[in-house]
Scaffold this motif. Structure first.
Motif, mmCIF file in Angstrom:
data_model
loop_
_atom_site.group_PDB
_atom_site.id
_atom_site.type_symbol
_atom_site.label_atom_id
_atom_site.label_comp_id
_atom_site.label_asym_id
_atom_site.label_seq_id
_atom_site.Cartn_x
_atom_site.Cartn_y
_atom_site.Cartn_z
ATOM 1 N N ILE A 114 19.132 14.853 17.262
ATOM 2 C CA ILE A 114 19.797 15.814 16.372
ATOM 3 C C ILE A 114 21.295 15.515 16.274
ATOM 4 O O ILE A 114 21.914 15.710 15.234
ATOM 5 C CB ILE A 114 19.588 17.253 16.912
ATOM 6 C CG1 ILE A 114 18.125 17.660 16.793
ATOM 7 C CG2 ILE A 114 20.497 18.247 16.193
ATOM 8 C CD1 ILE A 114 17.696 18.086 15.431
ATOM 9 N N SER A 115 21.862 14.996 17.368
ATOM 10 C CA SER A 115 23.301 14.720 17.367
ATOM 11 C C SER A 115 23.651 13.647 16.334
ATOM 12 O O SER A 115 24.807 13.468 15.982
ATOM 13 C CB SER A 115 23.775 14.293 18.753
ATOM 14 O OG SER A 115 23.349 12.971 19.026
ATOM 15 N N LYS A 116 22.637 12.923 15.871
ATOM 16 C CA LYS A 116 22.890 11.887 14.882
ATOM 17 C C LYS A 116 22.946 12.465 13.471
ATOM 18 O O LYS A 116 23.331 11.786 12.536
ATOM 19 C CB LYS A 116 21.816 10.805 14.950
ATOM 20 C CG LYS A 116 21.605 10.274 16.359
ATOM 21 C CD LYS A 116 21.201 8.850 16.371
ATOM 22 C CE LYS A 116 22.389 7.960 16.141
ATOM 23 N NZ LYS A 116 22.095 6.534 16.231
ATOM 24 N N TYR A 117 22.525 13.703 13.343
ATOM 25 C CA TYR A 117 22.619 14.362 12.042
ATOM 26 C C TYR A 117 23.764 15.355 12.147
ATOM 27 O O TYR A 117 24.032 15.887 13.203
ATOM 28 C CB TYR A 117 21.309 15.075 11.703
ATOM 29 C CG TYR A 117 20.178 14.087 11.499
ATOM 30 C CD1 TYR A 117 19.845 13.647 10.231
ATOM 31 C CD2 TYR A 117 19.482 13.563 12.593
ATOM 32 C CE1 TYR A 117 18.828 12.710 10.049
ATOM 33 C CE2 TYR A 117 18.479 12.631 12.416
ATOM 34 C CZ TYR A 117 18.153 12.213 11.145
ATOM 35 O OH TYR A 117 17.163 11.290 10.967
ATOM 36 N N GLY A 118 24.416 15.593 11.090
ATOM 37 C CA GLY A 118 25.529 16.536 11.160
ATOM 38 C C GLY A 118 26.824 15.804 10.922
ATOM 39 O O GLY A 118 26.860 14.577 10.901
ATOM 40 N N ASP A 119 27.879 16.537 10.766
ATOM 41 C CA ASP A 119 29.137 15.948 10.321
ATOM 42 C C ASP A 119 30.059 15.567 11.475
ATOM 43 O O ASP A 119 31.203 15.182 11.251
ATOM 44 C CB ASP A 119 29.851 16.903 9.368
ATOM 45 C CG ASP A 119 30.091 18.265 10.014
ATOM 46 O OD1 ASP A 119 29.886 18.399 11.242
ATOM 47 O OD2 ASP A 119 30.478 19.199 9.291
ATOM 48 N N GLY A 120 29.560 15.702 12.697
ATOM 49 C CA GLY A 120 30.374 15.285 13.831
ATOM 50 C C GLY A 120 31.337 16.357 14.305
ATOM 51 O O GLY A 120 32.048 16.175 15.287
ATOM 52 N N SER A 121 31.358 17.484 13.617
ATOM 53 C CA SER A 121 32.299 18.539 13.992
ATOM 54 C C SER A 121 31.795 19.310 15.202
ATOM 55 O O SER A 121 32.520 20.109 15.776
ATOM 56 C CB SER A 121 32.459 19.515 12.826
ATOM 57 O OG SER A 121 31.232 20.199 12.620
ATOM 58 N N ARG A 127 28.911 4.077 11.434
ATOM 59 C CA ARG A 127 28.200 5.128 12.179
ATOM 60 C C ARG A 127 27.534 4.543 13.435
ATOM 61 O O ARG A 127 27.550 5.150 14.501
ATOM 62 C CB ARG A 127 27.168 5.781 11.237
ATOM 63 C CG ARG A 127 26.233 6.816 11.814
ATOM 64 C CD ARG A 127 26.805 8.146 12.275
ATOM 65 N NE ARG A 127 27.357 9.039 11.303
ATOM 66 C CZ ARG A 127 26.866 10.246 10.982
ATOM 67 N NH1 ARG A 127 25.746 10.671 11.508
ATOM 68 N NH2 ARG A 127 27.475 11.023 10.127
ATOM 69 N N LEU A 128 26.978 3.345 13.295
ATOM 70 C CA LEU A 128 26.360 2.702 14.456
ATOM 71 C C LEU A 128 27.421 2.357 15.508
ATOM 72 O O LEU A 128 27.253 2.644 16.695
ATOM 73 C CB LEU A 128 25.594 1.444 14.038
ATOM 74 C CG LEU A 128 24.932 0.659 15.185
ATOM 75 C CD1 LEU A 128 23.800 1.458 15.829
ATOM 76 C CD2 LEU A 128 24.385 -0.690 14.706
ATOM 77 N N PRO A 148 32.047 14.559 20.591
ATOM 78 C CA PRO A 148 31.420 14.540 19.255
ATOM 79 C C PRO A 148 31.704 13.205 18.566
ATOM 80 O O PRO A 148 32.192 12.270 19.206
ATOM 81 C CB PRO A 148 32.105 15.701 18.523
ATOM 82 C CG PRO A 148 33.204 16.184 19.379
ATOM 83 C CD PRO A 148 33.135 15.505 20.706
ATOM 84 N N LEU A 149 31.406 13.133 17.291
ATOM 85 C CA LEU A 149 31.537 11.863 16.563
ATOM 86 C C LEU A 149 32.991 11.485 16.303
ATOM 87 O O LEU A 149 33.491 11.614 15.185
ATOM 88 C CB LEU A 149 30.811 11.968 15.224
ATOM 89 C CG LEU A 149 29.340 11.576 15.216
ATOM 90 C CD1 LEU A 149 28.778 11.708 13.810
ATOM 91 C CD2 LEU A 149 29.155 10.157 15.721
ATOM 92 N N ARG A 150 33.651 11.008 17.323
ATOM 93 C CA ARG A 150 35.035 10.573 17.164
ATOM 94 C C ARG A 150 35.347 9.601 18.280
ATOM 95 O O ARG A 150 34.689 9.620 19.320
ATOM 96 C CB ARG A 150 35.981 11.769 17.204
ATOM 97 C CG ARG A 150 35.858 12.549 18.495
ATOM 98 C CD ARG A 150 36.718 13.788 18.496
ATOM 99 N NE ARG A 150 36.914 14.231 19.887
ATOM 100 C CZ ARG A 150 37.719 15.224 20.248
ATOM 101 N NH1 ARG A 150 38.395 15.898 19.335
ATOM 102 N NH2 ARG A 150 37.853 15.554 21.513
#
Lengths: 213, 213
Positions: free
Chosen positions: A151-158, B81-82, B93-95
């Protein structure tokens, strides 16, 4: 007893009698055009034929995207590429024929029904807990840690709560079910673990990696 | 002896002394801004700081794409993203911060050098055989069947010979190296096979699945 719960035969449909993949796709001797399975709904045939303009009996990614949009929605090309890889005859290039198309359509119909059942507030979105329940409902007890990672791979990273539309739901569902089924094939005694050779491991995993040219 | 050949420590660089991933990223007590490793090239720091406009010490996907384009090329957001998932601190998170950015930059530099070494005709493209040689050159004897399966995911589906640009080369390289390293971690006696629990299997694989919101 393994942690992933009840057992189904390999297929990307949540529960499915027929097997997409290899072993079918016989070519009719006269035209070279593979045919739809008996009983295929006319809408499915029409959707396929509407995009197969050259009557080659095969459709490519863009055509598949267009064909599916008549029955479901416009899927992202990323999702289309994954569906293509999971459903196409492994010996064919990137294209699918009538049999694979019918299997895919039926599979998406099953996932659609599940999506609607678990999208209780009819928001068109499913949250991670509903996804877990949906998977559990079809016999897959996916551990929370695994679900969390995916699930962490979906979403906007916020870090905001992720909600999945049907597109991502189908992707998550098929990936979790597909990988789980492949693992279970190797875990013949349902112990929850399996011994894999390196080649087997890599070959199990690579089909689920989505790539574009 | 396992089929995948010589052994390197886990890292996505073709050969790397430092480990990206968890276990680093200490925060300086005064500013909360993690710092670059000693000896980081000023260009790398400049590239990071040019996009980290709010001086938060972290950059997101779009900023990473922009920052890397100053040293390499504009990577597709899929590749970004990868890279993000492979290099970010798993608890974030994604950063990514300065330490991860420096590790990623250095890693891409290694892959760039390999790409140039094996792109013998300087076409800017590498074919599957050159990819195999390149992987072999850094100690990974990937079986032809596995390489074939991965390569089939790149290309336009026409069945024409696939050639990989640097973008796809990095993706293929990091995926093959990353999955192989993860497998080898479990194959501690280098027998070429490993016993994995279902949870371990899933957790090994999911980071390599690329998804978007």
């Amino acid at each position: 007893m393994s942690s992933y719960g009840r057992y189904h035969s390999q297929s990307y449909a949540p529960s499915a009698p027929s097997l997409p993949g290899s072993g079918y796709g016989q070519v009719s001797s006269s035209s070279g055009y593979t045919s739809f399975p008996p009983g295929t709904h006319p809408d499915v045939i029409r959707s396929f034929q509407a995009v197969d303009r050259d009557r080659s009996g095969f459709i490519d990614e863009k055509e598949l995207q267009q064909a599916l949009s008549s029955g479901f929605q416009k899927f992202d090309l990323r999702t289309i590429r994954l569906l293509m890889f999971l459903f196409k005859n492994p010996n064919e290039p990137l294209r699918i024929g009538p049999q694979e198309f019918a299997a895919l359509w039926s599979c998406l119909g099953h996932w659609r029904a599940i999506f609607e059942r678990y999208d209780k507030d009819r928001s068109g979105k499913i949250d991670p807990l509903e996804l877990r329940d949906a998977l559990y409902g079809i016999g897959y007890a996916v551990p929370a840690s695994v679900l969390q990672l995916l699930i962490s791979k979906y979403g906007d990273g916020s870090g905001r709560r992720v909600e999945l539309g049907f597109d991502s739901f189908v992707e998550c569902g098929m990936i979790l079910k597909g990988l789980t089924d492949k693992f279970k094939e190797k875990d013949t005694r349902y112990t929850g673990s399996a011994t894999l050779s390196y080649d087997t491991f890599m070959s199990m995993v690579i089909p689920f990696l989505v790539s574009y040219d």
